[in-house]
Structure formats: structure tokens, C-alpha cells
Design an enzyme around this catalytic site. Structure first.
Site, mmCIF file in Angstrom:
data_model
loop_
_atom_site.group_PDB
_atom_site.id
_atom_site.type_symbol
_atom_site.label_atom_id
_atom_site.label_comp_id
_atom_site.label_asym_id
_atom_site.label_seq_id
_atom_site.Cartn_x
_atom_site.Cartn_y
_atom_site.Cartn_z
ATOM 1 N N ASP A 153 57.288 37.510 -0.917
ATOM 2 C CA ASP A 153 57.337 38.810 -1.590
ATOM 3 C C ASP A 153 56.979 38.655 -3.060
ATOM 4 O OD1 ASP A 153 59.860 37.390 -1.739
ATOM 5 O OD2 ASP A 153 60.666 39.136 -2.800
ATOM 6 N N ASP A 184 53.962 33.338 -8.724
ATOM 7 C CA ASP A 184 55.299 33.590 -8.180
ATOM 8 C C ASP A 184 55.198 34.467 -6.942
ATOM 9 O OD1 ASP A 184 58.019 33.858 -7.842
ATOM 10 O OD2 ASP A 184 58.290 35.242 -9.513
ATOM 11 N N GLU A 218 63.126 37.477 -1.895
ATOM 12 C CA GLU A 218 63.705 36.642 -2.953
ATOM 13 C C GLU A 218 63.860 37.414 -4.245
ATOM 14 O OE1 GLU A 218 63.849 34.043 -6.455
ATOM 15 O OE2 GLU A 218 62.252 35.451 -5.893
ATOM 16 N N ASP A 246 62.555 24.042 -3.707
ATOM 17 C CA ASP A 246 62.168 25.449 -3.770
ATOM 18 C C ASP A 246 61.355 25.672 -5.037
ATOM 19 O OD1 ASP A 246 61.941 28.115 -3.139
ATOM 20 O OD2 ASP A 246 64.047 28.607 -3.409
ATOM 21 N N HIS A 490 56.089 37.842 -13.509
ATOM 22 C CA HIS A 490 56.654 39.202 -13.429
ATOM 23 C C HIS A 490 56.033 40.133 -14.463
ATOM 24 C CE1 HIS A 490 60.665 38.180 -11.192
ATOM 25 N NE2 HIS A 490 59.638 37.487 -10.735
#
Length: 519
Positions: A153, A184, A218, A246, A490
């Protein structure tokens, strides 16, 4: 003169002289001087002994690195670019998610087409409709499996007019792959699957089983994806794992750390907790022409100001490990400081406090994120609300932060009206384990000029749901970034260089192969 004293002197007892006082003073000076010399010698000796913690590894030649894949750099980039065209945006409201659900399903189909060997030889389980768990069965079932994780996502895109290229266009130029998810976290997911596809093409079979877990929410906390992935592992008695890797911190180009001229590959061995605390004040309002001496807005503003000006005290527990690894690679003056933290730690902590990015490594941060009050210019509101987001450093707990808020504000008019999104700081993984050595050595194989160092992950990942699966959880992604690139995460103009994406594929390829050597 007293006759008794005079008699003593007459019997041969001498009076105190300036000479005896001088002797005592000189003796004290000698003791202090020798003590200072001893401390200085200890400081110098500590500096001399403060040698590198970077392991010696076999550096791979360019020919050796490139020999495993038949795809060119641009072909790899095109496949990642295509992955970014799927709008797998995570939304909390079900009606919002419905419009993006087909994108997740289309992305699943894209992966099946792009990685045929992965889907032929690995077992795929779809968790909670959209998350993916692949199982690559190992030859020796007595060995603990490993887990490589990521998420499919992405966050929503805002300010589209400010993007150089549309975020879901899959644009590639001579240098960059542009688009939401390149950094990301589709870059990592695609690189992992590319490496597995290549290994399968060579007939490689791992000794231990390898699992790949890619969550679908997430960015919302993983409460549906990673949470149910953990339940799947528990129900099927899978684990404990040797280690979990991760998404996490990147490789940052200098200048990053004082006295260090090399890039830093930071490996998150723990991550901060979090808590949102909503504050409320209710006071009689009224017309702005007849204001009272106090208002809900004013009282709440003072309370928030107190919190901003009185942050929780620093806790350098895990950050000392960062200093221990990085300080050994610094120039001499800084190496002198970092090798003697017992003396200089207060000074270093004060320096860290001057830079928000570094201060976040040593203390629980305080961020006012929401402030609501009033809706008309001539009406004094009777209620004001503010939400403060705290990122909780290991060494603090969320209860400590609640106590801190009450203690600092110390005002009965200000009430804690809501506490939400509680996450305790993560357990700390060891830096002396075989798993950490595997990760550190593989990073240095691919990026020989970097310094690998453990640190605190200041954001939260899906690993918050995996604490029970292993003692060794690491958070790292081999993206090579400058400080200015961090705002793209982001943010606007998310992108990854074509060269660096190839390095991601190389890294996961060799990480999987190195499990045979280092574990």
C-alpha cells in the site's frame, strides 16, 4: 600568650610555619595533577582502543554482481515503474477503500505475470483479501526460517500540480524512476521478488525456509494486514524466525554525522512507540466585545506551550550503540569524544538537542498536530481541543508520557479527554547475533564505503505486529539518499534512481545467498 602554650614552645615544640602550609598545598597540587594526568591517559587509551566494528568482507566485483540477472538496469526500472501505476492507496474508511480495492487485485495479477517462477515454485497465501505471504520451502526443516517483509500500500498523493511527473504515471527518465511507492515501499517489494525470480532461474534452493510477507495497510498501522499475517503464522505454527527484515532506514550520504565523511547505513534494532493525547479546555465563552480574563483557547495554548518547552528528558540507551559503531569511524577529535561517553555524554546530548533529526534519537518527541477552537471571529468559544503526538523513545513508556503531560501542565482546567494509537517502544534486537552480522556483512559487500550502525527507527512499521515471532527484528532498506530526499517519503516527487534500484535487487539477492554462509 597562654602560659601552657608558651611552655610547649619552650619544651621544643615548633610553631606552625608558612613552610608547612606550603608543603601541604604542594602535596594537594601534586595529587590533583597526577589525577588529571591519569584521567588524560585513560581518555587517550580509550581513544586508541576505539577501533572499527565494521567486519572485513569480500567485496564483490561489478562483473560478479551483474552476472546473476539477464535483465538490464532499464528493464528492471520499467518493471518497478509499472508497479507504481497501480493506485494501491490505503484508506481507513470502507467507502473510500472500495474505489481502490480493484487496484490491489490488479497489482496481485501484475505480480503473477511479472514473476512467473515465484508463483510457480513458492506457495502463496492471500491474507485478509489483499496481503501476500509467500513460502519458499527450505531443504532443512530443522533450521529456523527467515522473514523478509514489506508492504504494497501507499499513502495518498496531495498537491498534484507540484509533482514533476504524475505520481501514478510510471515515468522514467535517464536517472530516476518517478512515482508514489518507489521509495515506500514497492521498491523493496519488487526488488525482493526480482532477486527470488533470479535465484529460482539459477536453480537455487535455500537451506532454510524463507517467508515473504507484504502487508496491504501498513500506512494505517497494519491492523488488518500484518496483524492477520501474524495470526496466520501462529495458527500454522510457523516460527520462531531466525530474523525478520522489514522496511526501514536508508543509506544517507554525508554530511550526516559530525566528524564522519562516509555514508551511514542505519539499521533499526528497535523502534519508537507512539501515543496521541487529546487535551480539552471548557470555559464560559461569550461575545468578543466583552472578553473574560481567560479563554479556552488561551488556557490550552499555555498548556501546549508548556509541553513544547519542557520535553521529556533524553534517554541515550540505544543511541549509545549508534555512537559506538559510528564514533569509531569519525575523525580524531570526535573519536576522542565518542570513546569517552562516560565523561562527554552530557555535552553530546546537548549538541544533539540542537538538531531535531538527531534529538529524535535520544528523547520522546512532542508534536502538536491538531488544534480546534472557534468558528466565528466575534464569538469566544467555550471549548478548545488539541491533539499532541508523542513518539516514545525506548526507556520511556506511554504511561510515563501521560504522567509527564499531567505534571508539566499542572492545571486542573486542562483535561486529557482522549488517549489513542498507543504503541509501546519495540524490544531491542542484539547487535552481536549472527543475524546482525549477516545483515551488516551483506550491506558492506554491496556498499563497501558505508558505515553500518544500529539505531532507533523513529517511525513505526509492520514489525509492531511481529514482536512475538523472533528476538531479531531489523529495519533497513538499501536506498541511497541525501538528507533532502527524505521529504519525498510521503511527500512530493517520490523517486528512486535507476542505479540504486539495481542495488536493491543485488542486495536482497546476496542477502538470501549469504544466509547459507553466515547463519
Amino acid at each position: 600568650m597562654d602560659k601552657r602554650k608558651q611552655s610547649d614552645y619552650d619544651n621544643g615544640k615548633s610553631k606552625p610555619t608558612n613552610g608547612s602550609k606550603t608543603t601541604k598545598f604542594n602535596l594537594i597540587k601534586i595529587i590533583i595533577r597526577n589525577l588529571l594526568i591519569g584521567i588524560l591517559l585513560m581518555l587517550v587509551l580509550n581513544t586508541i582502543r576505539f577501533t572499527s566494528k565494521q567486519p572485513k568482507v569480500e567485496i564483490l566485483s561489478p562483473d560478479h554482481i551483474d552476472s546473476f540477472t539477464t535483465l538490464s538496469d532499464i528493464e528492471l526500472a520499467q518493471r518497478l515503474a509499472k508497479a507504481t501505476t497501480f493506485k494501491t492507496i490505503s484508506f481507513g474508511e470502507s467507502d473510500e477503500f472500495d474505489q481502490y480495492e480493484p487496484e490491489f487485485l490488479k497489482f496481485h495479477e501484475f505480480l503473477k505475470i511479472t514473476f512467473p517462477k515465484v508463483h510457480k515454485y513458492l506457495k502463496l497465501n492471500i491474507i485478509a483479501n489483499y496481503s501476500l505471504v509467500y513460502n519458499w520451502k527450505g531443504l532443512d526443516e530443522s533450521l529456523k526460517p527467515i522473514l523478509l517483509a514489506g508492504h504494497i500500500d501507499v499513502v495518498p498523493t496531495l498537491f498534484l500540480d507540484k509533482w514533476t511527473h504524475p505520481p501514478f504515471s510510471g515515468h522514467i527518465d535517464d536517472t530516476y524512476i518517478w512515482g508514489r511507492g518507489t521509495m515506500d515501499d514497492k521498491g523493496s517489494v519488487m526488488a525482493i521478488l526480482e532477486s527470488v525470480e533470479d535465484l529460482l532461474s539459477q536453480g537455487f534452493k535455500p537451506q532454510r525456509s524463507i517467508y515473504f510477507a507484504f502487508g496491504h495497510d501498513e500506512e494505517l498501522g497494519g491492523n488488518n494486514g500484518a496483524f492477520n499475517i501474524n495470526k496466520y503464522f501462529d495458527t500454522n505454527e510457523i516460527g520462531p524466525f531466525e530474523f525478520i527484515l522489514d522496511e526501514g532506514l536508508p543509506i544517507l550520504l554525508p554530511p550526516v554525522f559530525p566528524g564522519l565523511s562516509k555514508p551511514i547505513a542505519s539499521v533499526g534494532i528497535t523502534e519508537k512507540g507512539a501515543i496521541d493525547i487529546k487535551l480539552s479546555v471548557t470555559i464560559v465563552g461569550g461575545h468578543s466585545s466583552m472578553p473574560r480574563r481567560e479563554s479556552a483557547i488561551g488556557v490550552l495554548a499555555q498548556a501546549v506551550s508548556k509541553l513544547e518547552n519542557n520535553p521529556p528528558s533524553p534517554k541515550l540507551r540505544e543511541t549509545r550503540l549508534l555512537f559506538d559503531f559510528v564514533g569509531r569511524e569519525c575523525s580524531l577529535p570526535y573519536r576522542f569524544l565518542f570513546s569517552n561517553l562516560w565523561l562527554f555524554e552530557p555535552i553530546i546530548s546537548r549538541v544533539l538537542s540542537t538538531k531535531p533529526t538527531l534529538d529524535a534519537l535520544q528523547r520522546t518527541t512532542t508534536a502538536l498536530t491538531i488544534f480546534n477552537a472557534g468558528n466565528k471571529a466575534n464569538v469566544i468559544p467555550m471549548e478548545a481541543n488539541a491533539t499532541i503526538n508523542f513518539r516514545v523513545v525506548p526507556g520511556d513508556s506511554t504511561n510515563d508520557i501521560i504522567d509527564h503531560v499531567n505534571r508539566v501542565i499542572n492545571d486542573d482546567r486542562v483535561k486529557i479527554s482522549k488517549i489513542s494509537n498507543i504503541i509501546e517502544p519495540a524490544p531491542v534486537s542484539s547487535t552481536t547475533s549472527k543475524s546482525f552480522n549477516l545483515l551488516q556483512s551483506t550491506i558492506l559487500q554491496e556498499f563497501p564505503d558505508v558505515v553500518v550502525a544500529p539505531t532507533i527507527m523513529i517511525a513505526n512499521t509492520d514489525t509492531r505486529h511481529y514482536w512475538n515471532l523472533t528476538e531479531n527484528i531489523f529495519r533497513f532498506c538499501p536506498m541511497v539518499l541525501e538528507n533532502s530526499d527524505l521529504q519525498r517519503l510521503h511527500g512530493i516527487d517520490e523517486r528512486l534512481t535507476i542505479k540504486n534500484y539495481k542495488q536493491l535487487v543485488d542486495f536482497y539477492y546476496h542477502l538470501i545467498k549469504n544466509t547459507e554462509k553466515y547463519l
